[in-house]
Write an enzyme that holds these catalytic residues in place. Structure first.
Site, PDB file in Angstrom:
ATOM      1  N   GLY A 149      -6.690  -3.312  20.242  1.00  0.00           N
ATOM      2  CA  GLY A 149      -6.933  -4.872  20.185  1.00  0.00           C
ATOM      3  C   GLY A 149      -8.421  -5.205  19.576  1.00  0.00           C
ATOM      4  O   GLY A 149      -8.359  -6.086  19.029  1.00  0.00           O
ATOM      5  N   ILE A 208     -18.277 -18.787  12.985  1.00  0.00           N
ATOM      6  CA  ILE A 208     -18.440 -18.183  14.100  1.00  0.00           C
ATOM      7  C   ILE A 208     -19.440 -19.015  14.752  1.00  0.00           C
ATOM      8  O   ILE A 208     -18.325 -19.376  16.022  1.00  0.00           O
ATOM      9  CB  ILE A 208     -18.767 -16.816  14.365  1.00  0.00           C
ATOM     10  CG1 ILE A 208     -17.293 -15.583  13.746  1.00  0.00           C
ATOM     11  CG2 ILE A 208     -18.720 -16.284  15.747  1.00  0.00           C
ATOM     12  CD1 ILE A 208     -17.736 -14.788  13.744  1.00  0.00           C
ATOM     13  N   HIS A 219       9.471 -33.282   3.539  1.00  0.00           N
ATOM     14  CA  HIS A 219       8.896 -34.080   3.940  1.00  0.00           C
ATOM     15  C   HIS A 219       9.115 -34.574   5.223  1.00  0.00           C
ATOM     16  O   HIS A 219      10.090 -34.685   5.773  1.00  0.00           O
ATOM     17  CB  HIS A 219       9.632 -35.704   2.932  1.00  0.00           C
ATOM     18  CG  HIS A 219       8.199 -36.940   3.453  1.00  0.00           C
ATOM     19  ND1 HIS A 219       7.591 -36.765   2.809  1.00  0.00           N
ATOM     20  CD2 HIS A 219       9.134 -38.093   3.768  1.00  0.00           C
ATOM     21  CE1 HIS A 219       6.630 -37.847   3.419  1.00  0.00           C
ATOM     22  NE2 HIS A 219       8.365 -38.788   3.666  1.00  0.00           N
TER      23      HIS A 219
HETATM   24  C1  LIG Z   1     -15.909 -14.757  17.819  1.00  0.00           C
HETATM   25  C2  LIG Z   1     -15.159 -14.285  16.400  1.00  0.00           C
HETATM   26  C3  LIG Z   1     -14.210 -14.722  15.644  1.00  0.00           C
HETATM   27  C4  LIG Z   1     -14.053 -14.010  15.147  1.00  0.00           C
HETATM   28  N1  LIG Z   1     -12.378 -14.537  14.738  1.00  0.00           N
HETATM   29  C5  LIG Z   1     -11.762 -14.592  13.399  1.00  0.00           C
HETATM   30  C6  LIG Z   1     -10.561 -15.393  12.514  1.00  0.00           C
HETATM   31  O1  LIG Z   1      -9.947 -16.171  13.242  1.00  0.00           O
HETATM   32  N2  LIG Z   1      -9.603 -14.189  11.968  1.00  0.00           N
HETATM   33  C7  LIG Z   1      -9.888 -12.887  11.005  1.00  0.00           C
HETATM   34  O2  LIG Z   1      -9.327 -12.646   9.888  1.00  0.00           O
HETATM   35  N3  LIG Z   1     -11.177 -12.704  12.007  1.00  0.00           N
HETATM   36  C8  LIG Z   1     -12.365 -13.020  12.902  1.00  0.00           C
HETATM   37  N4  LIG Z   1     -13.031 -12.760  13.393  1.00  0.00           N
HETATM   38  C9  LIG Z   1     -13.477 -11.202  12.520  1.00  0.00           C
HETATM   39  C10 LIG Z   1     -11.979  -9.853  13.202  1.00  0.00           C
HETATM   40  O3  LIG Z   1     -12.791  -9.637  14.716  1.00  0.00           O
HETATM   41  C11 LIG Z   1     -12.353  -8.916  12.662  1.00  0.00           C
HETATM   42  O4  LIG Z   1     -12.510  -8.545  11.211  1.00  0.00           O
HETATM   43  C12 LIG Z   1     -11.717  -7.905  13.154  1.00  0.00           C
HETATM   44  O5  LIG Z   1     -11.479  -7.293  14.948  1.00  0.00           O
HETATM   45  C13 LIG Z   1     -11.821  -6.819  12.656  1.00  0.00           C
HETATM   46  O6  LIG Z   1     -11.899  -5.388  12.973  1.00  0.00           O
HETATM   47  P1  LIG Z   1     -12.017  -3.857  12.870  1.00  0.00           P
HETATM   48  O7  LIG Z   1     -10.391  -2.848  12.600  1.00  0.00           O
HETATM   49  O8  LIG Z   1     -12.260  -3.484  11.258  1.00  0.00           O
HETATM   50  O9  LIG Z   1     -12.490  -3.464  13.841  1.00  0.00           O
HETATM   51  P2  LIG Z   1     -12.851  -4.017  15.200  1.00  0.00           P
HETATM   52  O10 LIG Z   1     -12.258  -4.936  16.048  1.00  0.00           O
HETATM   53  O11 LIG Z   1     -13.882  -4.111  15.445  1.00  0.00           O
HETATM   54  O12 LIG Z   1     -12.821  -2.956  16.549  1.00  0.00           O
HETATM   55  C14 LIG Z   1     -13.227  -1.406  15.862  1.00  0.00           C
HETATM   56  C15 LIG Z   1     -13.161  -1.108  17.717  1.00  0.00           C
HETATM   57  O13 LIG Z   1     -13.964   0.223  17.259  1.00  0.00           O
HETATM   58  C16 LIG Z   1     -14.388   0.693  18.315  1.00  0.00           C
HETATM   59  N5  LIG Z   1     -15.306   1.673  17.886  1.00  0.00           N
HETATM   60  C17 LIG Z   1     -16.601   1.546  16.987  1.00  0.00           C
HETATM   61  N6  LIG Z   1     -16.993   2.978  17.292  1.00  0.00           N
HETATM   62  C18 LIG Z   1     -16.256   3.958  18.226  1.00  0.00           C
HETATM   63  C19 LIG Z   1     -16.168   5.271  18.451  1.00  0.00           C
HETATM   64  N7  LIG Z   1     -17.354   5.680  17.395  1.00  0.00           N
HETATM   65  N8  LIG Z   1     -15.406   5.756  18.209  1.00  0.00           N
HETATM   66  C20 LIG Z   1     -13.889   5.308  19.432  1.00  0.00           C
HETATM   67  N9  LIG Z   1     -13.780   3.914  18.783  1.00  0.00           N
HETATM   68  C21 LIG Z   1     -15.372   2.697  18.340  1.00  0.00           C
HETATM   69  C22 LIG Z   1     -15.334  -0.328  19.200  1.00  0.00           C
HETATM   70  O14 LIG Z   1     -15.250  -0.727  19.767  1.00  0.00           O
HETATM   71  C23 LIG Z   1     -13.866  -1.522  18.882  1.00  0.00           C
HETATM   72  O15 LIG Z   1     -12.918  -1.599  19.326  1.00  0.00           O
HETATM   73  C24 LIG Z   1     -13.774 -12.731  14.932  1.00  0.00           C
HETATM   74  C25 LIG Z   1     -14.789 -12.232  15.034  1.00  0.00           C
HETATM   75  C26 LIG Z   1     -15.283 -12.600  16.107  1.00  0.00           C
HETATM   76  C27 LIG Z   1     -16.813 -12.226  16.636  1.00  0.00           C
END
Ligand SMILES: Cc1cc2nc3c(=O)[nH]c(=O)nc-3n(C[C@H](O)[C@H](O)[C@H](O)COP(=O)(O)OP(=O)(O)OC[C@H]3O[C@@H](n4cnc5c(N)ncnc54)[C@H](O)[C@@H]3O)c2cc1C
Lengths: 579, 474
Positions: B42, B187, B447
């Site tokens: 997630g 945000i 529409h």
């Molecule tokens: C409040 C908020 C609202 C947002 N709303 C939107 C939206 O409406 N639409 C949208 O497109 N984006 C939104 N975003 C941005 C979106 O959440 C991110 O762009 C997205 O989650 C990025 O995905 P990712 O897979 O790169 O990493 P992330 O979702 O950040 O996941 C990375 C994961 O890696 C894990 N991790 C880190 N280091 C390690 C390690 N060494 N070993 C194992 N696991 C590790 C972390 O714990 C995390 O679970 C929002 C962000 C926030 C904070």
């Protein structure tokens, strides 16, 4: 007869390169009509004519440098009377007064933009001669105010009559409001987001309005929903103030401090990679281009708006292939083969098409042979001790699913040699006159299959040990024979080994696998008398043949390189340490 | 090139980038291990980003409409807010979706390890499992998808429960009387909207001259007008220079030329000044991966790092930090590993700000065109002329199409208005398919819907929009 001379283009600009002529002899032109495109140090500008009539003689050519004051063309014809005055007026002020004619356009972009004469849109607004301010004019029945959505000017902007200066949202619609005055904006009295009333002062002009120059009737003004004019005005302002674009950011740009948090840039590029224009092709078409190895940016689209479809990509790819073949056939690169005699005269013959691997091999080797000045260096390695090592490693290799062959060992030896002699791990770029040194060692191994010669590549040979190499080589060879090799598995090599020892022979001249620069051939090892510490001893000796590209590699280097390899074969201990 | 056509893959991080990559890799027959500290995949998006924030914004919208209903002759009494129930509903949404991902992961035989990973070398990870055990695991390829975390301003760091980041704000431990949102990005505005609807007096402070820096101003304006009404104050061109905890709250000192009050006390402060990539992975220095100046891991168009065995995707490789970009990159990386000739090269990445009204855009923006000094034509359609917008009592929206003047191709789309986040997908398709103004104008739109505004914008381009009279100058 009247002459048209290149007018002043702006401060410190006294010449430019003539990019495009838009007229030809016999053309009838009017005052204000763009006649050529000039590239100066600063920008590409369109130069409008200050004369009218029929073009008689053109005195310049595309690609030439043209100087301010130089005669560009001559005109004949009735309008001559007026032209005199116009010509006198042409220099200096002319261009910046009607900035649309000196639009700086990025070179890569289209230059033929729709042109229309300006017509004020919301309401016809008469010019107010000598005005020092601009007030919101009547917008229409029952409309006495609006929300200012967008300002297209700022203090210092040069505006001219008819140029849209703001966008107003009324109860009924969004309208663009054109200026009814000309001059340089001094104070802007309103802000975006405000309500503005009819009659309210929007901006004032610097030192009163500039006397309105007589506008050429056909002055071309581009209309792009206000956007373009805004940019034109912006550029005029920059020019007027001698500022850079950054310094003269329009009012709706954020301040030039680095934002802590900015919304993402939108063109979908990966940070750090080159930025390219989005291309007019659907995603599946772009993917097809990648698969065919075609740069989609080179493909010409046949659809509406230059849209590229699958067929365009395929046609382009085909054209590339034919032109490559044609280039290979072009005189100078390839000698036409003499016509063949009629062999059937002497007996029965069978003609079989050259297909698949054979055809590829034929083409590739011909290119290699024609491109690379080949020299072959011969040497011998005493591998008596190595044979013992081979026996020792054999079970390990077997465990790992491989066979400990001389070729596997040669892979390891060559990888080490290539580290010491990087010019053997290189390519030549004659077009750029550069040598490309590769910082990875990927070695191809020629494999004889029933389809012909295939060369799978083993990557990062220097990072793998002999047992791993033996296993990988065995697998790749098997794949090659089972027709399971993918094209990517035959790409990226930096050096090649070919071993004919299994068949026999005492030496041969392998052809360099262009664009690599060297290839090592191994022949059959045999027992030979070798003079060792005062007597002949029976030793196992392996003949080595190194062909190399003499453009990059000198004979002495090749001799040293091959000696190094021979000695490495002779000192298997070193290898076992490197293991 | 690997001698094994089905390489084993580890994916570090279970966000929308990581799980999309892991699932596709499994679908392509690779052996996949997915590592993340949470119970289920997630990442930020589902646990503390997109999903919980959108759940709360939905609630805010309902509250807001209940007030607006007065205009239509329907009056509700002020809503009673049961915070624990609201919280558990939001948590239920998160559980449902992340649980679903857990099942999808099992169904595909992805090995999911709950834990934290560090690099031992380019192909070996040391995984510290949440249960306590440690294990070294080797793979053919590793995909880094470790995402990002809220950025902090070191000088304003305050160890106080009253100062929150987005994660704290989504926890919804209470509805403060007054809330200062530091940073006028999406945000901050989204979460500010939630708290304002729940009853907090919200102030926003932004260093730059406008909210949502980087977005086209004409899109921001209607939003600005509306949040002006629901927020207590919006301080632009203003920075926070100091924060101090006092008995009654956080005393905040402002700096800037337009400020009226230099200091003010707030119950709570939400710091939302951007996000930082999680590129400080232990042991990364034992690989050849290179990290750029802003902390982003550097990759090529195949999402491959400087280390040939390691790929990186999502927030950790760069802007835009959005979930859908992360997923698309994840899929591209896996296809590249599988040996397909692919590249991450979209023509349009949509961005949606889920405020009220929403703002959405994709492809080229006017701001960017101006920066690049690029010729464009813009056609705008005001929602006041959309029947659907008027029936919703929300006519303040606007749809605009950005065209190439020569080919009349759609290069970008920008929309502001209720629910326009759903409309932008058509814009993405138009840009990706290289649709022309004629294509959009000739596609029949239903529409009365808001989607008609896209078609009519294209008609505006030709000066022939049915519902807007704005002839082209002759
Ligand atoms: C409040 C908020 C609202 C947002 N709303 C939107 C939206 O409406 N639409 C949208 O497109 N984006 C939104 N975003 C941005 C979106 O959440 C991110 O762009 C997205 O989650 C990025 O995905 P990712 O897979 O790169 O990493 P992330 O979702 O950040 O996941 C990375 C994961 O890696 C894990 N991790 C880190 N280091 C390690 C390690 N060494 N070993 C194992 N696991 C590790 C972390 O714990 C995390 O679970 C929002 C962000 C926030 C904070």
């Amino acid at each position: 007869m009247t002459e048209f001379k290149l007018p002043e283009l702006g401060e410190n600009i006294d010449q430019g390169d003539l990019v495009r002529l838009m007229i030809s002899p016999g053309a009838s032109i009017t005052e204000g009509q763009p006649v050529m495109e000039l590239e100066t140090d600063k920008a590409v500008v369109e130069v409008p004519s200050s004369v009218a009539g029929t073009v008689k003689e053109i005195r310049v050519k595309e690609g030439e440098k043209v100087k301010v004051g130089q005669v560009i063309f001559t005109v004949e014809n009735g309008a001559g009377g007026k032209t005199k005055a116009a010509e006198a007026k042409a220099p200096a002020g002319k261009i910046s007064d009607t900035p649309a004619q000196s639009v700086a356009q990025p070179k890569t972009e289209s230059r033929s933009v729709e042109r229309r004469a300006v017509a004020p849109q919301a309401a016809a607004i008469p010019a107010t001669p000598g005005a020092t301010e601009f007030r919101l004019p009547e917008l229409g029945e029952n409309i006495d105010q609006g929300d200012l959505v967008r300002l297209m000017i700022s203090s210092g902007t040069k505006v001219s009559e008819g140029q849209p200066v703001m966008e107003l949202e009324t109860d009924k619609a969004v309208v663009e409001v054109p200026s009814s005055v000309s001059g340089v904006v001094k104070d802007v009295r309103v802000k975006e987001g405000q309500k503005v009333k009819v009659g309210q002062v929007i901006f004032t002009l610097e030192g009163g309005a500039a006397p309105q120059p007589e506008r050429a009737k056909h002055a071309p003004v581009e209309h792009a929903d206000g956007q373009h004019e805004a940019r034109v005005a912006f550029q005029a302002a920059i020019r007027a103030e001698g500022k850079t674009e950054e310094q003269a950011l329009p009012p709706d740009q954020p301040r030039p401090t680095a934002p802590m948090f900015a919304m993402p840039e939108q063109l979908g590029k990966v940070a750090g990679t080159e930025h390219r224009e989005p291309v007019a092709a659907a995603p599946h078409v772009r993917r097809l281009a990648r698969e065919l190895g075609v740069d989609i940016h080179d493909v010409k689209g046949s659809g509406a708006g230059g849209r590229i479809n699958e067929d365009d990509v395929k046609a382009h790819s085909k054209a590339l292939l034919t032109s490559a073949t044609a280039a290979a056939h072009a005189p100078g690169t390839y000698l036409e083969e003499p016509a063949l005699p009629d062999f059937a005269k002497w007996g029965k013959i069978e003609r079989v098409p050259i297909r698949g691997v054979r055809r590829k091999t034929a083409e590739h080797l011909r290119i290699a042979w024609n491109t690379v000045p080949h020299v072959t260096q011969q040497d011998k390695a005493d591998i008596t001790e190595l044979e013992q090592l081979r026996a020792r490693f054999a079970p390990k290799a077997e465990e790992a699913g491989g066979k400990m062959t001389v070729t596997a060992i040669a892979l390891k030896v060559c990888a080490s040699a290539l580290k010491v002699f990087p010019q053997f791990n290189a390519s030549i770029d004659m077009a750029k006159e550069e040598i490309i040194y590769k910082q990875y060692i990927n070695i191809g191994v020629a494999v004889d299959t029933d389809r012909g010669l295939l060369v799978p590549v083993i990557c990062e040979v220097d990072k793998k040990n002999i047992v791993e190499l033996a296993a990988e080589l065995t697998q790749l060879s098997k794949k090659a024979r089972d027709k399971k090799l993918t094209p990517t598995e035959m790409e990226g090599g930096t050096f090649t080994i070919t071993n004919l020892g299994g068949i026999g022979g005492t030496g041969f001249s392998p052809i360099v696998n262009h664009p690599e620069v060297a290839i090592l051939g191994l022949s059959r090892s045999s027992m030979e008398p070798v003079w060792l510490s005062g007597k002949f001893e029976a030793r196992r000796v392996l003949p080595l043949s190194l062909s190399y590209d003499h453009r990059l590699i000198d004979g002495a280097d090749a001799a040293r390189f091959l000696r190094w390899i021979a000695e490495a074969f002779e000192q298997p201990f070193l290898l076992s340490v490197q293991g | 090139m690997s001698d094994n056509p089905k390489p084993s893959i580890a994916v570090l991080g279970g966000g929308p980038g990581g799980y999309a990559a892991a699932f596709l890799a499994a679908d392509l027959g690779m052996k996949v291990t997915l590592i993340d500290p949470e119970v289920n995949p997630g990442g930020v998006c589902l646990y503390r980003g997109c999903i919980p924030s959108k759940a709360l914004l939905h609630v805010a919208k309902v509250i807001d409409e209940s007030h607006q209903a007065k205009n239509w002759g329907i009056e509700y009494s002020d809503p009673k807010i049961d915070l624990p129930r609201l919280r558990s509903w939001k948590e239920g949404v998160v559980k449902k979706l992340t649980g679903g991902l857990g099942q999808l992961s099992k169904a595909r035989s992805v090995q999911y390890i709950q834990g934290q990973a560090a690099f031992e070398n380019s192909t070996t990870l040391r995984v510290a499992k949440t249960g306590g055990a440690e294990e070294s695991l080797s793979f053919d390829r590793i995909i880094i998808a470790t995402g990002s975390r809220p950025a902090i301003i070191p000088s304003l760091k305050l160890n106080s429960a009253r100062v929150m980041d987005s994660t704290g704000a989504l926890d919804l431990s209470e509805v403060p009387r007054s809330l200062l949102v530091v940073g006028g990005g999406y945000i901050g505005l989204e979460l500010g909207t939630v708290y304002a609807a729940l009853g907090s007096k919200v102030s926003v402070v932004e260093m730059l001259a406008g909210l949502l820096p980087g977005a086209d101003r004409d899109l921001v304006l209607p939003l600005h007008k509306r949040v002006e009404k629901i927020f207590d104050s919006i301080l632009l061109n203003t920075t926070v220079s100091a924060m101090k905890e006092e008995a009654s709250g956080i005393r905040v000192t402002f700096e800037g030329q337009e400020i009226k009050e230099r200091e003010k006390v707030f119950d709570k402060v939400l710091v939302s000044v951007g996000r930082k990539p999680n590129s400080e992975i232990p042991g990364l220095d034992k690989t050849q991966v290179q990290v750029g100046p802003r902390g982003f891991i550097q990759v090529n168009k195949q999402l491959q790092t400087h280390d040939p065995a390691i790929y990186a995707i999502g927030d950790v490789v760069g802007e835009p930090m959005l979930a859908h970009k992360a997923s698309h990159e994840g899929r591209t990386a896996v296809e590249a590993i599988a040996g397909h000739k692919v590249a991450f090269e979209p023509n349009a990445i949509p961005a949606v700000v889920f405020t009220d009204p929403e703002i959405a855009w994709c492809g080229l923006t006017e701001t960017q065109a101006q920066k690049e000094n690029r010729q464009i034509k813009v056609a705008r359609f005001p929602w006041a002329a959309s029947g659907r917008a008027v029936t919703l009592d929300r006519p303040e929206g606007m749809t605009k199409l950005i065209f190439d003047p020569e080919t009349e191709r759609v290069l970008g789309v920008g929309i502001v208005g209720v629910g326009c986040g759903e409309l932008i997908a058509e814009g993405v398709l138009a840009v990706e398919m290289a649709a022309t103004a004629t294509d959009v104008a000739l596609s029949i739109h239903p529409h009365p819907t808001l989607s008609e505004t896209l078609m009519e914008s294209a008609e505006v381009f030709f000066g022939t929009s049915t519902h807007v009279y704005r002839p082209k100058p002759r």
